[in-house]
Write a protein that holds these residues in place. Structure first.
Motif, PDB file in Angstrom:
ATOM      1  N   VAL A   1       0.837  -1.196   0.000  1.00 35.94           N
ATOM      2  CA  VAL A   1       0.000   0.000   0.000  1.00 35.94           C
ATOM      3  C   VAL A   1       0.871   1.244   0.000  1.00 35.94           C
ATOM      4  CG1 VAL A   1      -1.706   1.300   1.317  1.00 35.94           C
ATOM      5  CG2 VAL A   1      -1.868  -1.180   1.177  1.00 35.94           C
ATOM      6  N   THR A   2       0.620   2.125  -0.956  1.00 39.23           N
ATOM      7  CA  THR A   2       1.378   3.380  -1.044  1.00 39.23           C
ATOM      8  C   THR A   2       0.453   4.576  -0.905  1.00 39.23           C
ATOM      9  OG1 THR A   2       1.159   3.361  -3.469  1.00 39.23           O
ATOM     10  CG2 THR A   2       3.138   2.368  -2.528  1.00 39.23           C
ATOM     11  N   TYR A   3      -0.789   4.326  -0.499  1.00 38.45           N
ATOM     12  CA  TYR A   3      -1.755   5.405  -0.351  1.00 38.45           C
ATOM     13  C   TYR A   3      -1.460   6.235   0.899  1.00 38.45           C
ATOM     14  CZ  TYR A   3      -4.399   2.424  -3.554  1.00 38.45           C
ATOM     15  OH  TYR A   3      -4.796   1.661  -4.612  1.00 38.45           O
ATOM     16  N   LYS A   4      -1.788   7.516   0.834  1.00 37.49           N
ATOM     17  CA  LYS A   4      -1.680   8.369   2.008  1.00 37.49           C
ATOM     18  C   LYS A   4      -2.959   8.263   2.828  1.00 37.49           C
ATOM     19  CE  LYS A   4       1.490  11.905   0.245  1.00 37.49           C
ATOM     20  NZ  LYS A   4       1.677  13.361   0.001  1.00 37.49           N
ATOM     21  N   THR A   5      -2.808   8.270   4.146  1.00 34.10           N
ATOM     22  CA  THR A   5      -3.977   8.313   4.997  1.00 34.10           C
ATOM     23  C   THR A   5      -4.584   9.716   4.925  1.00 34.10           C
ATOM     24  OG1 THR A   5      -2.781   9.061   6.960  1.00 34.10           O
ATOM     25  CG2 THR A   5      -2.894   6.670   6.579  1.00 34.10           C
ATOM     26  N   LEU A   6      -5.798   9.858   5.439  1.00 38.34           N
ATOM     27  CA  LEU A   6      -6.425  11.174   5.458  1.00 38.34           C
ATOM     28  C   LEU A   6      -5.576  12.186   6.221  1.00 38.34           C
ATOM     29  CD1 LEU A   6     -10.091  10.042   6.119  1.00 38.34           C
ATOM     30  CD2 LEU A   6      -9.230  11.067   4.008  1.00 38.34           C
ATOM     31  N   ALA A   7      -4.965  11.744   7.324  1.00 38.19           N
ATOM     32  CA  ALA A   7      -4.151  12.644   8.138  1.00 38.19           C
ATOM     33  C   ALA A   7      -2.887  13.079   7.406  1.00 38.19           C
ATOM     34  CB  ALA A   7      -3.792  11.970   9.456  1.00 38.19           C
ATOM     35  N   GLU A   8      -2.420  12.269   6.459  1.00 35.09           N
ATOM     36  CA  GLU A   8      -1.192  12.597   5.727  1.00 35.09           C
ATOM     37  C   GLU A   8      -1.448  13.509   4.532  1.00 35.09           C
ATOM     38  OE1 GLU A   8       1.294   8.469   6.612  1.00 35.09           O
ATOM     39  OE2 GLU A   8       0.012   8.626   4.841  1.00 35.09           O
ATOM     40  N   LEU A   9      -2.695  13.654   4.123  1.00 31.13           N
ATOM     41  CA  LEU A   9      -3.005  14.534   3.002  1.00 31.13           C
ATOM     42  C   LEU A   9      -2.777  15.985   3.391  1.00 31.13           C
ATOM     43  CD1 LEU A   9      -6.334  12.914   1.748  1.00 31.13           C
ATOM     44  CD2 LEU A   9      -4.036  12.595   0.808  1.00 31.13           C
TER      45      LEU A   9
ATOM     46  N   PRO B   1     -13.626   7.518  13.521  1.00 30.87           N
ATOM     47  CA  PRO B   1     -13.821   6.466  14.525  1.00 30.87           C
ATOM     48  C   PRO B   1     -12.761   5.379  14.450  1.00 30.87           C
ATOM     49  CG  PRO B   1     -15.267   6.099  12.679  1.00 30.87           C
ATOM     50  CD  PRO B   1     -14.564   7.399  12.397  1.00 30.87           C
ATOM     51  N   SER B   2     -12.810   4.480  15.415  1.00 35.20           N
ATOM     52  CA  SER B   2     -11.931   3.314  15.447  1.00 35.20           C
ATOM     53  C   SER B   2     -12.779   2.061  15.609  1.00 35.20           C
ATOM     54  CB  SER B   2     -10.941   3.409  16.617  1.00 35.20           C
ATOM     55  OG  SER B   2     -10.099   4.541  16.492  1.00 35.20           O
ATOM     56  N   VAL B   3     -12.290   0.945  15.099  1.00 40.70           N
ATOM     57  CA  VAL B   3     -12.936  -0.352  15.265  1.00 40.70           C
ATOM     58  C   VAL B   3     -11.929  -1.291  15.913  1.00 40.70           C
ATOM     59  CG1 VAL B   3     -13.971  -2.333  14.122  1.00 40.70           C
ATOM     60  CG2 VAL B   3     -14.468  -0.026  13.292  1.00 40.70           C
ATOM     61  N   ASN B   4     -12.276  -1.813  17.084  1.00 39.19           N
ATOM     62  CA  ASN B   4     -11.372  -2.702  17.828  1.00 39.19           C
ATOM     63  C   ASN B   4     -10.001  -2.067  18.034  1.00 39.19           C
ATOM     64  OD1 ASN B   4     -13.372  -4.697  17.934  1.00 39.19           O
ATOM     65  ND2 ASN B   4     -12.715  -5.605  15.998  1.00 39.19           N
ATOM     66  N   GLY B   5      -9.998  -0.763  18.277  1.00 39.04           N
ATOM     67  CA  GLY B   5      -8.759  -0.053  18.540  1.00 39.04           C
ATOM     68  C   GLY B   5      -7.993   0.365  17.309  1.00 39.04           C
ATOM     69  N   VAL B   6      -8.512   0.043  16.118  1.00 34.14           N
ATOM     70  CA  VAL B   6      -7.840   0.411  14.868  1.00 34.14           C
ATOM     71  C   VAL B   6      -8.542   1.627  14.262  1.00 34.14           C
ATOM     72  CG1 VAL B   6      -7.182  -0.345  12.552  1.00 34.14           C
ATOM     73  CG2 VAL B   6      -7.173  -1.978  14.463  1.00 34.14           C
ATOM     74  N   LYS B   7      -7.813   2.721  14.124  1.00 35.34           N
ATOM     75  CA  LYS B   7      -8.403   3.924  13.558  1.00 35.34           C
ATOM     76  C   LYS B   7      -8.671   3.726  12.068  1.00 35.34           C
ATOM     77  CE  LYS B   7      -7.161   7.841  15.228  1.00 35.34           C
ATOM     78  NZ  LYS B   7      -8.478   8.299  15.746  1.00 35.34           N
ATOM     79  N   LEU B   8      -9.825   4.179  11.599  1.00 39.51           N
ATOM     80  CA  LEU B   8     -10.177   4.066  10.185  1.00 39.51           C
ATOM     81  C   LEU B   8      -9.494   5.201   9.427  1.00 39.51           C
ATOM     82  CD1 LEU B   8     -13.949   3.085  10.451  1.00 39.51           C
ATOM     83  CD2 LEU B   8     -11.892   1.708  10.744  1.00 39.51           C
ATOM     84  N   SER B   9      -8.257   4.958   9.075  1.00 38.66           N
ATOM     85  CA  SER B   9      -7.370   6.020   8.606  1.00 38.66           C
ATOM     86  C   SER B   9      -7.643   6.511   7.194  1.00 38.66           C
ATOM     87  CB  SER B   9      -5.916   5.536   8.674  1.00 38.66           C
ATOM     88  OG  SER B   9      -5.602   5.122   9.987  1.00 38.66           O
ATOM     89  N   TYR B  10      -8.338   5.707   6.381  1.00 40.19           N
ATOM     90  CA  TYR B  10      -8.531   6.058   4.979  1.00 40.19           C
ATOM     91  C   TYR B  10      -9.979   6.409   4.643  1.00 40.19           C
ATOM     92  CZ  TYR B  10      -3.955   3.852   4.511  1.00 40.19           C
ATOM     93  OH  TYR B  10      -2.630   3.520   4.650  1.00 40.19           O
ATOM     94  N   ALA B  11     -10.897   6.229   5.588  1.00 41.36           N
ATOM     95  CA  ALA B  11     -12.323   6.383   5.293  1.00 41.36           C
ATOM     96  C   ALA B  11     -12.903   7.641   5.933  1.00 41.36           C
ATOM     97  CB  ALA B  11     -13.098   5.163   5.767  1.00 41.36           C
TER      98      ALA B  11
END
Length: 211
Positions: free
Chosen positions: A37-45, A132-142
């Motif tokens: 994966v080479t996509y940027k997360t929302l926070a990295e944009l 939000p997060s699911v099971n402690g994993v932040k939904l970084s791309y959505a």
């Protein structure tokens, strides 16, 4: 920046978004391995951004959403973020365009920001977006959100999902995966509204070979 985005109705399709929004657990085994994966997360944009979305729209009546219809990804609300003004411009594609600025923020916490914007003719718009997060994993791309436009005779609500879409060439062509998810939404029965927040979970599976 764009990490403050709201939970949308759980029935929205996430098939076009990065699987790493929650991550697959690999159940069933994946016969083909996608490239790194080479996509940027929302926070990295950075800078101005435009997001397409899919979702559900309908008429808000009390706790219910009536006359619902589904909007496929790319046919839903367009969301434009302006870095210079830290504002969000939403366009429903049918003539309704509203811009939400920092001065209109009415609530903010660790995951959610809510705006309220009064307009003329008795109209008022509400926008909530969260990360939000699911099971402690932040939904970084959505990107998840809910936009409601109240106007006498023209009320409309949009639950939407967008973000950083997966390119078609990066989607596996064989194998399967099972995903854990968190259900967030609103249910209504006999005029009584019930919020599904945090405690509702589920799973869904993808068969990449048969789409």
């Amino acid at each position: 920046m764009i990490t403050t985005l709201r939970n949308a109705t759980a029935t929205l399709s996430l098939a076009t978004l990065l699987a790493s929004c929650g991550g697959g657990d690999g159940g069933g085994g994946m016969a083909s391995t996608p490239p790194p994966v080479t996509y940027k997360t929302l926070a990295e944009l950075s800078g101005d951004q435009t997001f397409q979305s899919g979702g559900i729209t309908g008429v808000p009546v009390g706790p219910e959403l009536r006359n619902q219809s589904t909007l496929a990804f790319g046919q839903g609300v367009e969301i434009r973020y302006s870095a210079a003004t830290d504002s969000y411009n939403l366009n429903n594609g049918s003539g309704l365009v509203v811009e939400f600025a920092p001065a209109q923020v009415v609530n903010r916490n660790d995951t959610t920001v809510t705006w309220q914007k009064p307009a003329g003719n008795g109209a008022v718009d509400f926008l909530s977006i969260s990360n939000p997060s699911v099971n402690g994993v932040k939904l970084s791309y959505a990107l998840f959100g809910n936009w409601t436009h109240y106007q006498p005779g023209a009320d409309r609500s949009y639950s939407l999902v967008g973000g950083v879409p997966t390119q078609a060439s990066d989607v596996p062509r064989s194998g399967s995966a099972t995903y854990a998810t968190q259900v967030v939404g609103l249910a209504a029965r006999s005029g009584q509204g019930y919020y599904l927040i945090g405690e509702s979970t589920g799973t869904f599976s993808a068969n990449f070979g048969s789409n």
